[in-house]
Motif scaffolding. Structure first.
Motif, short mmCIF file in Angstrom:
data_model
loop_
_atom_site.label_atom_id
_atom_site.label_comp_id
_atom_site.label_asym_id
_atom_site.label_seq_id
_atom_site.Cartn_x
_atom_site.Cartn_y
_atom_site.Cartn_z
N ALA A 84 0.83 -1.20 0.00
CA ALA A 84 0.00 0.00 0.00
C ALA A 84 0.86 1.26 0.00
CB ALA A 84 -0.93 -0.01 1.21
N THR A 85 1.94 1.24 0.76
CA THR A 85 2.85 2.38 0.80
C THR A 85 3.50 2.59 -0.56
OG1 THR A 85 3.27 2.00 3.14
CG2 THR A 85 4.89 3.32 1.96
N SER A 86 3.93 1.51 -1.20
CA SER A 86 4.52 1.59 -2.54
C SER A 86 3.50 2.12 -3.54
CB SER A 86 5.01 0.23 -3.01
OG SER A 86 6.07 -0.21 -2.22
N GLN A 87 2.27 1.63 -3.45
CA GLN A 87 1.22 2.06 -4.37
C GLN A 87 0.94 3.54 -4.19
OE1 GLN A 87 0.01 0.21 -6.77
NE2 GLN A 87 -1.36 1.78 -7.51
N PHE A 88 0.90 4.01 -2.94
CA PHE A 88 0.68 5.43 -2.67
C PHE A 88 1.81 6.26 -3.26
CE2 PHE A 88 1.46 9.23 -0.12
CZ PHE A 88 0.27 9.90 -0.33
N GLY A 89 3.05 5.76 -3.11
CA GLY A 89 4.20 6.47 -3.67
C GLY A 89 4.12 6.56 -5.18
N LEU A 90 3.70 5.48 -5.83
CA LEU A 90 3.55 5.50 -7.28
C LEU A 90 2.48 6.48 -7.70
CD1 LEU A 90 3.75 1.68 -8.11
CD2 LEU A 90 5.49 3.41 -8.56
N GLN A 91 1.36 6.49 -7.00
CA GLN A 91 0.28 7.41 -7.34
C GLN A 91 0.69 8.84 -7.07
OE1 GLN A 91 -3.09 5.92 -5.14
NE2 GLN A 91 -3.55 4.38 -6.67
N SER A 92 1.43 9.05 -6.00
CA SER A 92 1.90 10.39 -5.67
C SER A 92 2.84 10.92 -6.75
CB SER A 92 2.60 10.37 -4.31
OG SER A 92 3.10 11.64 -3.99
N LYS A 93 3.75 10.06 -7.24
CA LYS A 93 4.67 10.46 -8.31
C LYS A 93 3.92 10.78 -9.59
CE LYS A 93 8.65 7.96 -6.54
NZ LYS A 93 9.53 6.82 -6.70
N GLU A 94 2.87 9.98 -9.89
CA GLU A 94 2.07 10.25 -11.09
C GLU A 94 1.42 11.62 -10.99
OE1 GLU A 94 -0.73 7.06 -11.56
OE2 GLU A 94 0.84 5.59 -11.99
N LYS A 95 0.92 11.97 -9.80
CA LYS A 95 0.30 13.27 -9.61
C LYS A 95 1.33 14.38 -9.79
CE LYS A 95 -3.36 11.68 -6.54
NZ LYS A 95 -3.87 11.68 -5.19
N GLN A 96 2.54 14.17 -9.27
CA GLN A 96 3.59 15.17 -9.41
C GLN A 96 3.96 15.37 -10.87
OE1 GLN A 96 6.76 13.79 -6.91
NE2 GLN A 96 5.73 14.39 -5.02
N VAL A 97 4.07 14.28 -11.62
CA VAL A 97 4.40 14.38 -13.04
C VAL A 97 3.31 15.13 -13.78
CG1 VAL A 97 4.72 13.04 -15.16
CG2 VAL A 97 5.89 12.34 -13.06
N LYS A 98 2.06 14.83 -13.48
CA LYS A 98 0.94 15.53 -14.12
C LYS A 98 0.97 17.00 -13.78
CE LYS A 98 -2.06 11.50 -14.35
NZ LYS A 98 -3.24 10.83 -13.79
N CYS A 99 1.30 17.33 -12.54
CA CYS A 99 1.37 18.74 -12.15
C CYS A 99 2.51 19.45 -12.86
CB CYS A 99 1.54 18.88 -10.64
SG CYS A 99 0.05 18.41 -9.72
#
Length: 105
Positions: A84-99
């Protein structure tokens, strides 16, 4: 009146139920083989250990399972936490890239 459970409550129930139903002897713990079978059936894209004894042994060690010991639900919960922590990190990075893309546009 039937109780309406939230998606999160249902997910937790699924984790607990699937872990315990993976035991062929109705035990509170799983053998390494039972655990590997459960992972290959229930989490094939997140945890890949099928046919890889070395990978399974490393995973068990990382989970804190001593060699020759069975997997407890607490051990499994540690794996779920890590995933879950890894998945959150991946989703967080995707949001950062989109931003970043939004700023560059």
């Amino acid at each position: 009146m039937a109780t309406q459970y939230t998606d999160l409550e249902l997910a937790i129930n699924t984790l607990v139920t699937n872990f315990h139903s993976a035991s062929s002897s109705n035990a509170d713990t799983l053998t390494a083989q039972e655990f590997q079978n459960m992972l290959s059936q229930e989490m094939p894209d997140m945890v890949k250990t099928e046919g890889d004894q070395g990978g399974l042994n490393k995973l068990l060690k990382d989970m804190g399972v001593e060699e020759g010991k069975n997997v407890t639900f607490n051990n499994f919960w540690g794996l779920v936490n890590s995933l879950a922590t890894s998945q959150f990190g991946l989703q967080s990075k995707e949001k950062q890239v989109k931003c970043v893309k939004c700023i560059l546009l």
